[in-house]
Enzyme design. Structure first.
Site, mmCIF file in Angstrom:
data_model
loop_
_atom_site.group_PDB
_atom_site.id
_atom_site.type_symbol
_atom_site.label_atom_id
_atom_site.label_comp_id
_atom_site.label_asym_id
_atom_site.label_seq_id
_atom_site.Cartn_x
_atom_site.Cartn_y
_atom_site.Cartn_z
ATOM 1 N N GLY A 40 0.826 -1.201 0.000
ATOM 2 C CA GLY A 40 0.000 0.000 0.000
ATOM 3 C C GLY A 40 0.861 1.252 0.000
ATOM 4 N N GLY A 45 1.020 3.797 3.977
ATOM 5 C CA GLY A 45 2.078 3.011 3.338
ATOM 6 C C GLY A 45 3.197 3.874 2.785
ATOM 7 N N HIS A 266 -21.118 8.764 6.019
ATOM 8 C CA HIS A 266 -20.846 10.210 6.043
ATOM 9 C C HIS A 266 -22.103 10.982 5.660
ATOM 10 C CE1 HIS A 266 -18.972 14.026 5.301
ATOM 11 N NE2 HIS A 266 -17.767 13.553 5.569
ATOM 12 N N SER A 284 -17.182 17.382 1.241
ATOM 13 C CA SER A 284 -16.402 17.408 2.480
ATOM 14 C C SER A 284 -17.163 17.967 3.687
ATOM 15 C CB SER A 284 -15.162 18.262 2.262
ATOM 16 O OG SER A 284 -14.524 18.507 3.483
ATOM 17 N N ARG A 330 -20.292 12.739 12.568
ATOM 18 C CA ARG A 330 -20.926 12.185 11.372
ATOM 19 C C ARG A 330 -22.053 11.202 11.667
ATOM 20 N NH1 ARG A 330 -15.280 11.453 8.025
ATOM 21 N NH2 ARG A 330 -14.989 13.687 7.787
ATOM 22 N N HIS A 401 -18.507 5.646 3.859
ATOM 23 C CA HIS A 401 -17.332 6.486 3.658
ATOM 24 C C HIS A 401 -16.045 5.911 4.235
ATOM 25 C CE1 HIS A 401 -15.076 10.165 3.214
ATOM 26 N NE2 HIS A 401 -14.841 10.215 4.500
ATOM 27 N N GLU A 425 -6.064 2.935 7.616
ATOM 28 C CA GLU A 425 -7.474 2.516 7.689
ATOM 29 C C GLU A 425 -7.604 0.997 7.785
ATOM 30 O OE1 GLU A 425 -10.005 4.518 4.832
ATOM 31 O OE2 GLU A 425 -11.726 3.289 5.378
ATOM 32 N N LEU A 441 -6.496 10.936 8.209
ATOM 33 C CA LEU A 441 -5.191 11.330 7.676
ATOM 34 C C LEU A 441 -4.192 11.418 8.826
ATOM 35 C CD1 LEU A 441 -6.265 14.096 5.099
ATOM 36 C CD2 LEU A 441 -6.112 11.630 4.806
HETATM 37 C C1 FAD Z 1 -13.618 11.113 -0.664
HETATM 38 C C2 FAD Z 1 -12.892 10.967 0.636
HETATM 39 C C3 FAD Z 1 -12.458 12.093 1.308
HETATM 40 C C4 FAD Z 1 -11.787 11.952 2.525
HETATM 41 N N1 FAD Z 1 -11.356 13.081 3.176
HETATM 42 C C5 FAD Z 1 -10.700 12.962 4.345
HETATM 43 C C6 FAD Z 1 -10.230 14.118 5.040
HETATM 44 O O1 FAD Z 1 -10.399 15.249 4.604
HETATM 45 N N2 FAD Z 1 -9.564 13.931 6.211
HETATM 46 C C7 FAD Z 1 -9.337 12.702 6.729
HETATM 47 O O2 FAD Z 1 -8.709 12.592 7.788
HETATM 48 N N3 FAD Z 1 -9.757 11.588 6.083
HETATM 49 C C8 FAD Z 1 -10.418 11.696 4.909
HETATM 50 N N4 FAD Z 1 -10.845 10.569 4.265
HETATM 51 C C9 FAD Z 1 -10.418 9.248 4.764
HETATM 52 C C10 FAD Z 1 -8.979 8.996 4.318
HETATM 53 O O3 FAD Z 1 -8.787 9.511 3.021
HETATM 54 C C11 FAD Z 1 -8.596 7.515 4.306
HETATM 55 O O4 FAD Z 1 -9.006 6.913 5.487
HETATM 56 C C12 FAD Z 1 -7.093 7.374 4.204
HETATM 57 O O5 FAD Z 1 -6.596 8.130 3.121
HETATM 58 C C13 FAD Z 1 -6.672 5.918 4.068
HETATM 59 O O6 FAD Z 1 -5.291 5.875 3.892
HETATM 60 P P1 FAD Z 1 -4.504 4.497 3.878
HETATM 61 O O7 FAD Z 1 -3.086 4.843 3.644
HETATM 62 O O8 FAD Z 1 -4.837 3.727 5.090
HETATM 63 O O9 FAD Z 1 -5.101 3.684 2.658
HETATM 64 P P2 FAD Z 1 -5.353 4.037 1.039
HETATM 65 O O10 FAD Z 1 -5.058 5.469 0.795
HETATM 66 O O11 FAD Z 1 -6.697 3.525 0.808
HETATM 67 O O12 FAD Z 1 -4.263 3.200 0.355
HETATM 68 C C14 FAD Z 1 -4.385 1.816 0.171
HETATM 69 C C15 FAD Z 1 -3.204 1.350 -0.618
HETATM 70 O O13 FAD Z 1 -3.185 -0.061 -0.569
HETATM 71 C C16 FAD Z 1 -3.040 -0.584 -1.867
HETATM 72 N N5 FAD Z 1 -3.703 -1.882 -1.887
HETATM 73 C C17 FAD Z 1 -4.934 -2.225 -1.458
HETATM 74 N N6 FAD Z 1 -5.141 -3.538 -1.586
HETATM 75 C C18 FAD Z 1 -4.014 -4.044 -2.102
HETATM 76 C C19 FAD Z 1 -3.610 -5.357 -2.474
HETATM 77 N N7 FAD Z 1 -4.402 -6.422 -2.287
HETATM 78 N N8 FAD Z 1 -2.378 -5.494 -3.015
HETATM 79 C C20 FAD Z 1 -1.544 -4.439 -3.201
HETATM 80 N N9 FAD Z 1 -1.872 -3.192 -2.842
HETATM 81 C C21 FAD Z 1 -3.094 -3.009 -2.305
HETATM 82 C C22 FAD Z 1 -3.645 0.440 -2.790
HETATM 83 O O14 FAD Z 1 -3.089 0.286 -4.066
HETATM 84 C C23 FAD Z 1 -3.210 1.728 -2.098
HETATM 85 O O15 FAD Z 1 -1.910 2.041 -2.502
HETATM 86 C C24 FAD Z 1 -11.545 10.689 3.059
HETATM 87 C C25 FAD Z 1 -11.999 9.551 2.381
HETATM 88 C C26 FAD Z 1 -12.686 9.687 1.197
HETATM 89 C C27 FAD Z 1 -13.212 8.468 0.533
#
Ligand code: FAD
Length: 637
Positions: A40, A45, A266, A284, A330, A401, A425, A441
């Site tokens: 990820g 990641g 959301h 947002s 929310r 969401h 997440e 974030l």
């Molecule tokens: C529209 C939207 C707006 C948001 N706005 C906010 C905000 O303003 N503030 C806030 O705090 N949060 C916000 N959130 C929540 C936040 O964006 C996410 O919770 C956060 O970005 C998740 O980050 P992450 O690094 O855990 O995972 P992700 O960013 O989801 O990254 C997952 C990674 O894992 C990889 N992956 C997944 N499965 C596999 C697999 N089987 N094999 C290889 N790679 C894989 C993907 O390719 C990706 O690179 C928002 C969410 C959404 C949907």
């Protein structure tokens, strides 16, 4: 198995410092002898890969997308919390900690949340140093805005594109390490399974999504940062590729899954338009700083919003929750929107929408000021709906969401499998039963930049590793199982598309395990999911072959996992006989229709272990102990 969260002793404010001191260290010269796999490249990641490589470990990083920069985190809009108190409103680490524990309806670990609040300030410094262009106030200090569940402005932002800017920061740090040869980047790879050898996570099996080749990769530890599973509902605000597969495979290999039924719905998304839609768009939460939520007082009122006079409008959040108004958390805002629509006061064609109105803010501050703050969000709304939100109120409705549940991790972010760490997440750790806005974030970056660099060292320093390479039997067996499953999917040769199955699964989950649940509906959903799963393996059509770029095959694998995982969500929801945060069981509500917790019996994390195909998962409990905050009925009045 006894769930030991390994929370350090001592006063809350000193736990993390003390723990960092007590963790064993890996000598700088020895770090280059250890390989770490990070799956990820979102904020969790990307940050973890860059930080671990910077320390000297050899990192292999994998993602589904063609570039690490396209991870779902790029979509985050509103902002990131930190307890800097630049605004002099009385914020503090303690207040951020308290708001987050309360916001999560007292179903998160105190020690984790306190550490998160402490680290929040480091994150902002780190990102500013990377050049993240946060908004600034007239004096040059970083600006803040408000998010739900807080009475201080503590959210740092870059217009409505905060995730994009933060991810570009993490990506720069990651690519610097790629350039230095410390990170080997594997884009377009999908993790199909986890390799566990001698009880330790020692590698992964991936499919090269371009060539279809199955590859195996070995390491001393594996860090999963694969995001959330909201797409189990088919329609969600998540990126189309977001999935549960990596986490679910780890679950099947022995990692416990915690609180899978805790989903965040959301309140402010663009409402569903029709049955051909495959994606929902978030508006947002930051918009609720200035937008006012209302519905007509009279059910069935079909007049245009401008024709409804002030005294015939119900600003229901402002009247019901005078202290927090439109910025209630929310879960509370979503439930209230549903309640208004259930009473027949919904607006728009489907009547499943409420207004988010900027008329007063534009009158007060001028259109230019509103455009400066939210310009890109307004533009997005207009592009999708064809309506100009500067002139007419937005129409919004709750949508799936974020998922608070995830793989169970201890204070070190290690799962129940030795050497398997889970960040962002994908883990369950810090948000309890409801996540406050702008804190995902914060958690992803805290985990990646500031927690894992310490705790993975503690693990490596105290562990003895036997020689394990991809020639090892565990790798061969796991790779064979992954190939067999692909063959099985391609061999179904049925008539119904995978998307069609996914859509039906999502509808079941939304209807029975969504914003409101009850035991009868959950039982019904369980049966429906089992039936749908059986049909999937008999009647799905997966065209193409495995030696090529084949997105139908990719989707089929992910949907097959959702089909199994959905049942675990329902089982978890059935086992939690209370309401808390995003888990609202209609049988447990206060007289004012708020969630009614049962702290005597359910003040715990519910963690599930896999016991075999078609067998009931086993329940494990991690009691939550509150020593620093008092358990109270959450009130935002
Ligand atoms: C529209 C939207 C707006 C948001 N706005 C906010 C905000 O303003 N503030 C806030 O705090 N949060 C916000 N959130 C929540 C936040 O964006 C996410 O919770 C956060 O970005 C998740 O980050 P992450 O690094 O855990 O995972 P992700 O960013 O989801 O990254 C997952 C990674 O894992 C990889 N992956 C997944 N499965 C596999 C697999 N089987 N094999 C290889 N790679 C894989 C993907 O390719 C990706 O690179 C928002 C969410 C959404 C949907």
């Amino acid at each position: 198995m006894q769930l030991d969260a390994k929370i350090p002793g001592g006063p809350l404010a000193q736990k993390w410092d003390r723990h960092r001191f007590e963790l064993k260290l890996v000598n700088p010269a020895n770090k280059r002898k250890f390989d770490i796999i990070v799956v990820g490249t979102g904020l969790a990641g990307g940050a973890a890969s860059a930080s671990l490589a910077e320390l000297g470990y050899n990192v292999k990083t994998f993602c589904i997308q063609d570039s690490p920069r396209r991870a779902h985190s790029i979509a985050a809009q509103g902002g990131i919390n930190a307890a800097k108190n630049y605004t002099n409103e009385g914020d503090s680490i303690w207040r951020l900690f308290y708001d987050t524990v309360k916001g999560g309806d007292f179903r998160a670990r105190e020690a984790n949340v306190y550490r998160l609040a402490q680290i929040s300030n480091n994150i902002i410094d780190q990102c500013v140093a990377q050049g993240v262009p946060f908004a600034r106030d007239y004096g040059g200090l970083l600006a803040n805005r408000s998010f739900g569940g807080a009475q201080v402005s503590r959210t740092f932002y870059a217009r409505g594109q905060t995730g994009q800017q933060l991810l570009l920061g993490a990506y720069s740090a990651l690519m610097r390490q790629v350039g230095l040869g410390k990170v080997q980047m594997f884009p377009r790879r999908e993790m199909l399974d986890l390799v566990v050898a001698n009880g330790q996570a020692r590698g992964i099996v991936v499919r090269n999504l371009i060539t279809g080749q199955i590859e195996t990769h070995a390491a001393h530890a594996v860090v999963l940062c694969t995001g959330g599973y909201g797409n189990v509902f088919f329609l969600s605000t998540n990126a189309m590729a977001s999935n549960v597969s990596a986490s679910f495979k780890a679950y099947k290999r022995g990692a416990y899954f915690a609180n899978p039924c805790f989903t965040q719905i959301h309140p402010t998304c663009i409402p569903v338009h029709g049955t051909y839609q495959s994606k929902l768009t978030l508006m947002s939460e930051s918009l609720r700083n200035d937008g006012r939520v209302w519905v007509p007082k009279k059910p069935g009122d079909n007049r245009a919003p401008q024709q409804i006079p002030e005294d015939e409008r119900d600003y229901y959040l402002e009247s019901k929750y005078p202290s927090f108004g439109n910025l209630v958390p929310r879960d509370v805002a979503s439930r209230n929107a549903k309640e208004q629509c259930d009473m027949g006061k919904g607006v728009g064609e489907t009547k499943l929408a409420v207004y988010l109105d900027f008329a007063d803010a534009i009158k007060r501050d001028g259109r230019e000021a509103i455009e400066r703050k939210y310009g890109n969000l307004f533009q997005m709304y207009e592009k999708i709906t064809g309506e100009d939100p500067y002139g007419t109120p937005m129409m919004i409705y709750p949508a799936v969401h974020y998922t608070m549940g995830g793989l169970w991790v201890d204070y070190n972010l290690m799962s129940t499998i030795d050497g398997l760490f889970v960040l962002g997440e994908a883990n369950f750790s810090d948000h309890g039963a409801n996540r406050l806005g702008a804190s995902a974030l914060m958690q992803g970056l805290a985990d990646g930049y500031f927690v894992i660099p310490y705790t993975i060292g503690g693990y490596i320093a105290r562990t003895s590793f036997s020689e394990v390479t991809p020639d090892n039997e565990a790798f061969k067996d796991t790779a064979r199982e992954a190939s067999d499953r692909i063959e099985k999917l391609l061999g179904i040769n049925g008539k119904r598309t995978v998307d069609d199955f996914h859509r039906q699964l999502g509808q079941i989950m939304w209807d029975y395990c969504g914003m409101a649940r009850n035991n009868q509906g959950l039982e019904k959903a369980r049966g429906m999911i089992q039936e749908l799963r059986t049909e999937f393996w008999q009647n799905a059509v997966v065209p193409g072959d495995d030696k090529d770029f084949n997105q139908s095959l990719e989707r089929a694998g992910r949907v097959a996992d959702f089909m199994e995982f959905a049942e675990l969500m329902v089982i978890d929801a059935l086992a939690r006989l209370e309401s808390c945060g995003g888990h609202f069981n209609e049988a447990y509500q206060t007289e004012e229709n708020e969630a009614r917790r049962d702290d005597d019996n359910f003040c715990h994390v519910a963690a599930w272990s896999h016991t075999g195909p078609d067998k009931e998962p086993e329940f494990h409990k991690e009691p939550l102990i509150f020593e620093n905050v008092e358990l109270t009925q959450r009130s935002y009045k």
